[in-house]
Design an enzyme around this catalytic site. Structure first.
Site, PDB file in Angstrom:
ATOM      1  CG  ASP A 146      49.681  36.771  33.829  1.00 46.37           C
ATOM      2  OD1 ASP A 146      49.154  35.704  34.172  1.00 46.37           O
ATOM      3  OD2 ASP A 146      49.052  37.805  33.562  1.00 46.37           O
ATOM      4  CE1 TYR A 222      49.030  41.272  40.510  1.00 52.61           C
ATOM      5  CE2 TYR A 222      46.898  41.333  41.625  1.00 52.61           C
ATOM      6  CZ  TYR A 222      47.933  40.619  41.041  1.00 52.61           C
ATOM      7  OH  TYR A 222      47.870  39.243  40.992  1.00 52.61           O
TER       8      TYR A 222
END
Length: 437
Positions: A146, A222
């Site tokens: 994002d 992540y």
């Protein structure tokens, strides 16, 4: 025959136009490189490196000039056609890092500039490593991070210009045709010379033609960084373990009913541990999440709920309730965790080993060392600003006229307004499609 001749003529004109454009770009780039001089920020080896890059690009451009024209058979028109298939190419995976703060996400489909992907393709065009569109290049990417999200292990795959000949229409290396990469184009060094300072190629690997950076991945990892403050880490760790395994995460993502129909994802591991960074009495911590794949905004939604648990306003059991989509079919409205602390650490693939030349690796180390020193210098400036504020005396003569703010009480997640369910979103989408028809 006339139709075939017209088609070949049209193709020839298009390819000749592309060659002229490429020759023009090459002339500009060569002129720029011929005037490269040693700059202090790049150290004393800058002139040498520029000459090396010029030599590398010259080798690449020589291949472009080797495109041959041939008379078409049995057309009687004497027309010529040009084929890109005569250029050597190989299917390559690139490992990429970037600081996401100034980008509108990774994917160029964001329709806002700059994106990481758009900058990468600009560099590929400048260095003449690609021809054609993304479909021709068989392009794939591991993830679409994002806006504001960074990565030190994003992976893309596509056809790039190669120094090796093709074998039977396949890449000259990779898969069953695996050969030594000695003598190959130094993709890392060439691309990093033209990429923005906040994007770097870390390595490359030859891969077979059936490789997909998206679908061949075994897992993604992540990391989410946060300051501990007064958070109850033990409660957060207890709650985080409820995510492990396969679950329906529709209450922990931004729903995309048009493209996603299955919201089940598998979380392999979820860890929390402190980093070697502190500020006064506060400690920097990190959440490390490994999964086979993730939904849109999934990590930031999971982290947001964990922060509520760490603040003591939600119980760890709320995770169980949100994962039970029969009991909680609609996602409660809540704000996602900020995007800046989120980093895509790595993407794991079977049999893929990224490589980097010694010179390119040393240049990368020097680049990151300079960037880190610059970051430390900025931190020192902020520290001075804090000290400056502390030295300013309070003005006790000012009468406080501000009204007292109303206390903001936490509304339990399961008592909040909810978003439309997947079925409702899908029904609305189908209704819009029928209206257009």
């Amino acid at each position: 025959m006339a139709a075939i001749g017209e088609a070949l003529s049209s193709e020839l004109q298009n390819l000749q136009h592309k060659i002229k454009e490429l020759e023009s770009q090459n002339a500009k780039l060569s002129a720029m490189l011929s005037h490269c001089t040693c700059q202090q920020e790049n150290g004393p080896s800058s002139t040498f490196e520029s000459r090396g890059l010029a030599k590398e690009l010259e080798s690449i451009n020589l291949d472009c000039k080797k495109i041959t024209t041939r008379k078409t058979k049995d057309t009687g028109s004497g027309l010529c056609s040009t084929t890109m298939s005569e250029l050597h190419k190989g299917y390559v995976a690139l490992k990429i890092m970037y600081f996401g703060q100034r980008f509108y996400g990774f994917a160029s489909e964001a329709h806002m500039d700059p994106t990481v992907e758009s900058e990468i393709f600009k560099a590929l065009d400048k260095t003449r490593l690609i021809f054609g569109n993304k479909r021709d290049l068989q392009y794939s990417r591991c993830g679409r991070t994002d806006k504001g999200v960074s990565s030190v292990g994003q992976v893309i795959a596509l056809y790039l210009r190669s120094n090796h000949k093709q074998l039977n229409g396949n890449s000259g290396w990779g898969g069953e045709n695996d050969k030594s990469c000695v003598g190959e184009i130094d993709y890392v060094r060439v691309l990093n010379k033209v990429l923005p300072m906040d994007i770097r190629v870390l390595g490359w690997s030859p891969v077979p033609m059936d490789f997909s950076a998206r679908f061949s991945g075994l897992s993604r990892v992540y990391k989410y960084f946060f300051w501990r403050g007064k958070l109850d880490i033990m409660a957060m760790e207890t709650a985080s373990q409820k995510f492990i395994g396969e679950h329906d995460f529709r209450n922990f993502c931004k729903m995309d009913a048009a493209n996603v129909h299955n919201y089940k994802r598998h979380i392999i591991s979820f860890q929390m541990f402190p980093c070697n960074e502190s500020s006064g009495s506060d400690q920097l911590w990190v959440m490390k999440i490994q999964g086979s794949a993730f939904l849109w905004h999934q990590i930031r939604c999971m982290v947001a709920v964990l922060f509520m648990i760490g603040q003591g306003v939600e119980s760890p059991n709320v995770i169980d309730l949100l994962l039970d989509t029969e009991m909680t079919p609609r996602k409660p409205q809540y704000i996602m965790a900020p995007e800046i602390p989120l980093v895509l650490q790595c993407c794991e693939f079977e049999g893929v080993r990224f490589i980097c030349s010694t010179d390119a690796k040393q240049t990368l180390r020097e680049h990151f060392e300079r960037e880190y020193l610059s970051y430390k210098m900025q931190a020192a400036i902020f520290q001075e600003a804090l000290l400056s504020v502390s030295s300013i005396e309070n003005d006790n003569s000012v009468v406080k006229t501000r009204t007292k703010k109303k206390g903001t009480s936490h509304i339990p997640l399961l008592s909040r307004p909810t978003e439309p369910s997947y079925e409702e979103r899908r029904a609305r989408l189908d209704a819009r499609i029928r209206t257009r028809e």
